[in-house]
Structures are given as structure tokens and as C-alpha cells.
Design an enzyme around this catalytic site. Sequence first.
Site, mmCIF file in Angstrom:
data_model
loop_
_atom_site.group_PDB
_atom_site.id
_atom_site.type_symbol
_atom_site.label_atom_id
_atom_site.label_comp_id
_atom_site.label_asym_id
_atom_site.label_seq_id
_atom_site.Cartn_x
_atom_site.Cartn_y
_atom_site.Cartn_z
ATOM 1 N N SER A 165 0.824 -1.208 0.000
ATOM 2 C CA SER A 165 0.000 0.000 0.000
ATOM 3 C C SER A 165 0.856 1.254 0.000
ATOM 4 C CB SER A 165 -0.911 0.012 1.232
ATOM 5 O OG SER A 165 -1.831 -1.053 1.184
ATOM 6 N N LYS A 171 -1.890 -14.081 -10.826
ATOM 7 C CA LYS A 171 -2.837 -14.443 -11.877
ATOM 8 C C LYS A 171 -3.801 -15.469 -11.311
ATOM 9 C CE LYS A 171 -2.381 -11.977 -15.416
ATOM 10 N NZ LYS A 171 -3.548 -11.133 -15.768
ATOM 11 N N GLU A 207 0.163 -6.645 -4.767
ATOM 12 C CA GLU A 207 1.132 -7.287 -5.662
ATOM 13 C C GLU A 207 2.480 -6.588 -5.689
ATOM 14 O OE1 GLU A 207 1.510 -9.005 -10.248
ATOM 15 O OE2 GLU A 207 -0.360 -8.093 -9.563
#
Length: 417
Positions: A193, A225, A209
Amino acid sequence: MAWDPFQQVELWQEREPEPFQKLDSLAALAPELPDLPDDAPPFLTGVVGYLGYELAWSLEVIGEAKPRRYAVPDGVLMVPRRTIVVDDERKETWVAVVADNEAEKVLQAAVEELLCWERESLVEMAPVKGGPIQMVPEIAPDDYFQRVQRVKEYIGRGDIYQANLSYRISGSMNGDPWQLYRCLRKANPGAYSAFLRFADHAILSSSPEQFIRWEKGWIETKPIKGTRPRGREQTEDGRFKEELAASEKDRAELLMIVDLERNDLGKFCFPGTVQVPVLFAIEPHPTVWHQVAVVKGQIRPGVTPGQLMAGMFPGGSITGAPKIRSMQIIHELESSRRGVYTGSIGYVDRRGNGEWNIAIRTMTWWNGELSFHVGGGIVADSDPRAEYEETIAKGKGMMEAIRRFSEREPAAAGRGM
């Protein structure tokens, strides 16, 4: 937390032919920054900022860039004078001050000021004060279905194996974007974040991610994914997790991107060192399950941070494979610029180490306008309706944060950059 830059640059895709060299030029200021103890945490001093998706136009021929809706730079990089790093594991707070006059009293006063700011601003903030926000998608569901079908046609022709298709959701917002970020951290906390505020715009990211992280000569990327929503109760939640773990489609989707990332790492890593220590891991997040892999390699000597970013940018998990052709198809089918979305937010510290996220689950605020994108990877057997439902799941945390902000709910303080 970092602010008060003594160097800052804005990057605009149409004006900056080599934006990643700017990262190197700012990182070259490192000798002017304070030396760090061996046990100092990451990013106590260095370069911090964001790099938007359209900066990739400096790397490849994609097509004529779409017009801007907001006057937001494609990237901002800064070298801050003042930094606070809170280490929750070691229960330590570190402070760095870049000062012209290093007299002991000056530094002591600066440290006291920073610690006072942290205590007052992050711990005892007033309840959120927001207002109604009506967020509107730029396309209807049927339009998204048709665009998914177009991607599948390109796949059937052999142009690509996969493409990440997205759309923008936007609205007007009254209130402080920092307060909205606090709601976002509470509704949808992410391991990568960040909150970045500038004169007339702000970036609010709750990204789960990692894009790339490098330290001591090794670099790794962690593509995501495969997504399923979290269940309303334990049985349903477990069923969604097992469904993702067993999905041949999602495993194939991740495997395509792992191959792409292995190729990207091979541009600047020693031959034979690129490896995949983690494949098909299932990770829990507040609103979704994600399937994740780890790809890593040993960096050849002399490769700069800017070269690392340029060699990997943008992340393959949010473009598709092959990367360049996927980006061209994305550009054809999407209605608007992505901006910071699917670009990257991160830092290069005093020691030359770096860590950057993939800017998903990320909002942009500009003079009272708020927007974010949602999307997903499209492959040969994608079902358009299921793909659309996945975008709804990915936007759930951001919409919940907007709801809390609009209803003026108090939010726990969160830490960001």
C-alpha cells in the site's frame, strides 16, 4: 513516511523520452544522503515515487497515446529531506533528516518535530468527513463482454496468448483524500500500500502485488494471476480457495506470465540464475483469493535501478503475453489512459536496494475527481460474464472504502508512503 523533497521531478509521457534515466539521476544523489547503520530498515533515505503505465511508450511502439482526462503527471519521483520508518516487527521507529546544518540541536529539534507529527497525525486523527460519491463505470457490462470477445479473437488468430483488459470507474469527491486512504487501508489492506500526495493530485494504493524487489545482487518479481472472491462464511470461503487451486485455466494463465517474467529477468541476470521457487501459491486477501508465483535471478554487475525498471516495465501480469503485442491490443480496446494504474509505486534506497509494487487496487484523486481501474487477464477459454464478475470482485475493497468515507465512518489510521 517521507516528505519535504530537496529534489523532485515530474514525468510526462509526451515530454520525456527516457523517463527511467530520471530514476538513475536521482539515485545518483545517494552520496549526498546520510550514511546508514548496518541494521537500518529499508528506505530510510533515497528516491521514492510512482511511474505510470504510459511511460512504457518510451520503451516500445504501442500507438498514439489517448488524451488525458486529468492533468496528472505520468510519474513523480522525489528525494525527501525527512523520513520516518516504523518497524512493527522490531518495535522500532527510525528517523532520517537531510540537513544543511548538522549541528546537534538542529537534528534533535527535527527528530522531535517528526515524532510529534507522527503521534498527532496518525494516531489521534479525527473521524472521517466525507460526502456522497457516485462512481460510474466508463462502459456497460455488454461493452466489456464484447471487448473480451475481441481479445479471444486475437488469441484465436495467434497474435497473443493472453491480455489484461481493464476499464475505468470515476466520480466526484468532496473531502480529504488522506481520509479516504484511511478507509481504504481498513476496508482493503494491501501488503504494498501507499499514499502519495502532491500539490493538486494524490495516489491511494492498496496493492497486494509486488512488482520487483532487489537487494544484495538478487531481484525477484511476484506475479498474480487467478482470482476468486472471499466467501461469506468458512465453508464457502474454502470452496472458493479450492476452486482457484484446481483451476486449469488460472494455472495456465499464471504459467504464461511466469515465462514472460523469466524472459524479462534474463535481460540483466546471469545466465542460469533465473529460477521459480514458488509456483501456484494461493494467498488470502481481505476481499479475494489470489494465485501467486515468485521468479528471481542474480543481477549482473553494473546494472542500474533505471535499467532494472525499464527491463521489466510494465509488469507482465497486467499486460499479457507476448507483452508488446498484448499492450497494443489493450491500447486498441480500452477507452482511456491507465495513468498510475498498472504502473508502479516504490523506492530506491540509499544502499541501492529497491522495492516497487504493481499499482492495482489504486485510486487517483485530482482536484475533487476520483477514479480507479479494474480488469483481468483474458485467455482462450475465458467466459466474458465470469471475467466481468472478477472485475467486480477486484473493485469490492475500493467501493467499500468509498462507502465508508461517504457515510463518515471513523477509520483506523494506516501507514503509507
